[in-house]
Design a protein around this motif. Structure first.
Motif: not given
Length: 409
Positions: A296-319
């Motif tokens: 639920i946290l992942i779904i709710e913060r989907t927008n934040s995840i996209g921003m982090l990926k755009t800024l260069g964060a890897t999938n591993g870091q976001i996980r």
């Protein structure tokens, strides 16, 4: 700086998080963790406490390890213990041995105008560990035995006292019989009443002077029917029994208190299975709820995840951010769970508010075993297992496209 951990702390303890739509699911996650901790600690503390209490009651009454003659053939009536190769002094000098006491046992009947009861008269001498036995006394006192002449004071169980309608200071007649001999009658005074809550003991045993038992069994004033060995800790019993067995001589044998009543040990063995089963169920419940919180946290913060990926964060870091975030919001659940469980356990330990039927559970009060290691292990174990279980569902993050995520909401 550990970026995933730093970012996890920022969003976990952010004030904006309090108004987040996920607060309800976060509360449910924390509640499940608290309940998991409470149930696990209660199960472990009460289960281990019950096992220890039952074992100690058996051992404190009849000795952790008893030395008997092989001629007794497991009979309640004692045969003369052989002194040949019996190295009693070496047994007493063992570091785990607290004390020893000699005894002679004889089967008989207590009788009065109200009723009669079959008994095992256990005669003890001046080395009787009265301090250890005193915890069982509910009325009167422990019999005083000097071995000079015959001590007529006996201690009977509360069960026998109820059946025969007798109290402390009352007199009672005991009848003992042996093959090819006339019955022997003895008159005793009840000086104490005990209660162990173990039916097999309370239904039978009477404690009295050893010289009476010697006379009944035809022994001299120096002969004994057995020796009870008390250890400093019940946990030493399996380790020390074989060592003591090597010192009793080939005409004698040893028996552990835990082997005297196999039906009780079978009952105790159920605790281990119940503890494992309950803790496993609670872990499953906690894991399911925590995974639900993460998703639920992942779904709710989907927008934040996209921003982090755009800024260069890897999938591993976001996980790792979301795994750490989920574990951090578990902390209040762990704290309150431990606090509530410990409050209840302390109250039960010192006030005994919850009672049991001793005929079914061999205990009259729910016992508690408080162990710092178990308390820490439960909390640490829940955190570790939850962290591992979050790894697979966190891979959902890698499926989120930055472009679509930014447009989300």
């Amino acid at each position: 700086m550990n970026f995933p951990l730093y970012f996890s702390k920022k969003i976990a303890f952010s004030k904006d998080n309090k108004n987040n739509l996920s607060r309800v699911i976060v509360f449910i996650g924390r509640l499940s963790v608290a309940l998991g901790v409470i149930v696990s600690l209660l199960t472990i503390s009460i289960g281990l406490g019950s096992k220890k209490a039952i074992k100690e009651r058996m051992a404190d009454f009849s000795g952790h390890i008893s030395i008997k003659s092989k001629q007794s053939n497991n009979s309640y009536n004692s045969s003369i213990l052989s002194s040949e190769d019996l190295q009693l002094q070496k047994i007493k000098e063992m570091p785990d041995v607290a004390s020893t006491q000699k005894f002679v046992a004889a089967s008989g009947i207590l009788r009065n105008e109200h009723n009669f009861a079959g008994i095992i008269f256990k005669g003890v001498g001046k080395d009787f560990d009265s301090a250890r036995f005193r915890k069982f006394i509910v009325a009167g006192h422990v019999p005083v035995v000097t071995e000079k002449g015959f001590s007529n004071g006996i201690c009977i169980s509360q069960k026998i006292a109820t059946d025969l309608h007798i109290n402390v200071k009352d007199s009672i007649v005991a009848i003992f019989s042996k093959e090819n001999q006339s019955p022997l009658y003895r008159k005793f005074e009840v000086v104490g009443i005990y209660k162990t809550d173990i039916k097999m003991i309370d239904d039978l045993f009477v404690i009295g002077g050893i010289n009476h038992a010697r006379k009944i069994q035809g022994m001299s004033n120096t002969e004994v029917g057995g020796i009870d060995v008390f250890l400093k800790n019940i946990n030493y019993i399996d380790e020390d029994a074989p060592k003591i067995d090597q010192l009793v001589g080939y005409k004698n044998y040893t028996v552990k208190a835990t082997d005297e009543y196999p039906q009780i040990m079978d009952f105790i063995a159920i605790f281990d299975m119940n503890i494992a089963l309950i803790i496993s169920i609670m872990l499953v419940v906690v894991i399911i709820n925590i995974i639900m919180v993460l998703l639920i946290l992942i779904i709710e913060r989907t927008n934040s995840i996209g921003m982090l990926k755009t800024l260069g964060a890897t999938n591993g870091q976001i996980r790792m951010i979301f795994i750490n975030y989920t574990l951090l919001i578990m902390i209040p659940g762990l704290i309150f769970g431990n606090l509530i469980a410990l409050i209840f356990l302390f109250i039960q330990k010192y006030f005994g508010i919850i009672t049991l039927n001793p005929e079914n559970y061999y205990l009259s009060v729910v016992p508690v075993e408080l162990n710092v290691f178990h308390i820490l292990l439960v909390s640490f174990g829940i955190l570790v297992v939850s962290g591992i279980s979050l790894v697979v569902p966190s891979y959902l993050i890698s499926k989120i496209s930055p472009v679509k995520a930014i447009k989300y909401n």
